[in-house]
Design an enzyme around this catalytic site. Sequence first.
Site, PDB file in Angstrom:
ATOM      1  N   ASP A  57      -4.684 -10.729  67.352  1.00  0.00           N
ATOM      2  CA  ASP A  57      -4.209 -11.777  68.262  1.00  0.00           C
ATOM      3  C   ASP A  57      -4.545 -11.364  69.692  1.00  0.00           C
ATOM      4  O   ASP A  57      -3.878 -10.511  70.283  1.00  0.00           O
ATOM      5  CB  ASP A  57      -2.706 -11.997  68.105  1.00  0.00           C
ATOM      6  CG  ASP A  57      -2.215 -13.199  68.893  1.00  0.00           C
ATOM      7  OD1 ASP A  57      -3.016 -13.771  69.660  1.00  0.00           O
ATOM      8  OD2 ASP A  57      -1.037 -13.568  68.737  1.00  0.00           O
ATOM      9  N   SER A  62       4.008 -17.763  71.721  1.00  0.00           N
ATOM     10  CA  SER A  62       2.860 -18.165  72.521  1.00  0.00           C
ATOM     11  C   SER A  62       3.334 -18.523  73.932  1.00  0.00           C
ATOM     12  O   SER A  62       3.981 -17.704  74.579  1.00  0.00           O
ATOM     13  CB  SER A  62       2.128 -19.306  71.821  1.00  0.00           C
ATOM     14  OG  SER A  62       0.857 -19.531  72.390  1.00  0.00           O
ATOM     15  N   HIS A 113      -3.335 -15.713  65.715  1.00  0.00           N
ATOM     16  CA  HIS A 113      -2.271 -16.243  66.574  1.00  0.00           C
ATOM     17  C   HIS A 113      -1.417 -17.281  65.848  1.00  0.00           C
ATOM     18  O   HIS A 113      -0.339 -17.638  66.335  1.00  0.00           O
ATOM     19  CB  HIS A 113      -2.895 -16.858  67.833  1.00  0.00           C
ATOM     20  CG  HIS A 113      -1.899 -17.216  68.897  1.00  0.00           C
ATOM     21  ND1 HIS A 113      -1.092 -16.278  69.520  1.00  0.00           N
ATOM     22  CD2 HIS A 113      -1.575 -18.414  69.464  1.00  0.00           C
ATOM     23  CE1 HIS A 113      -0.326 -16.882  70.411  1.00  0.00           C
ATOM     24  NE2 HIS A 113      -0.593 -18.179  70.394  1.00  0.00           N
TER      25      HIS A 113
END
Length: 220
Positions: free
Chosen positions: A187, A132, A200
């Site tokens: 995602d 991320s 995610h």
Amino acid sequence: MVALHTLLLTAFAAVSLANPIPAPELEARQIINANDLENGVCKPVVLIFARGSTELGNMGAIAGMPTCNALKLALGSQNVACQGVGGAYTASLIPNFLPANTNQASIREATGVFEMAHTRCPNSQIVAGGYSQGSAVMDNTIQDLPDVIKNKVKGVVLFGFTRNLQDLGRIPNYPKEQTKVICAVGDLVCVGTLIITPAHLTYTLNAPEAAQFLASMVSV
């Protein structure tokens, strides 16, 4: 930008409420830090990892520690040291909205960890990963490392790569064949948005795949 920020915060809250962590699993996730480099531990392979936004510790529970553990399983724990990026990299949400999808303080912090690996463990091979916002931290850091350090970085895995669209699925100024981008179906951060979907949060499942890639990039 305000609307996106609100949507991101709302999505994080909604997913957390919809998927409460059972008590035993919560206990298991207390191990979310790795400080081998800071503690002076040098092994043939050093993994440097940057966690995702809002994750605790310096490795995080979703991708960081699972990748560390899987790499130790693949290469032997005696051959792998793990170090998370902490300090000035606080993994807060707001830096995601900056042009680099993180801030300069976080990039400097990660750069310092690579420099530490280079100076404290000069004979170690370096591998790296980020999840991320941590993937953006690694992207921005590695592309600007001096060659003497960058050449020691044998492989990088990027989970839920927030700069996947912007940087065309790679780290600029770093060999594409030494980079593995892992993006789950659904995602949306991998297609240029900052919208958080349940996909995610699934990257623990990909830790063995990531570890196998990193293991294939080094020799022990």
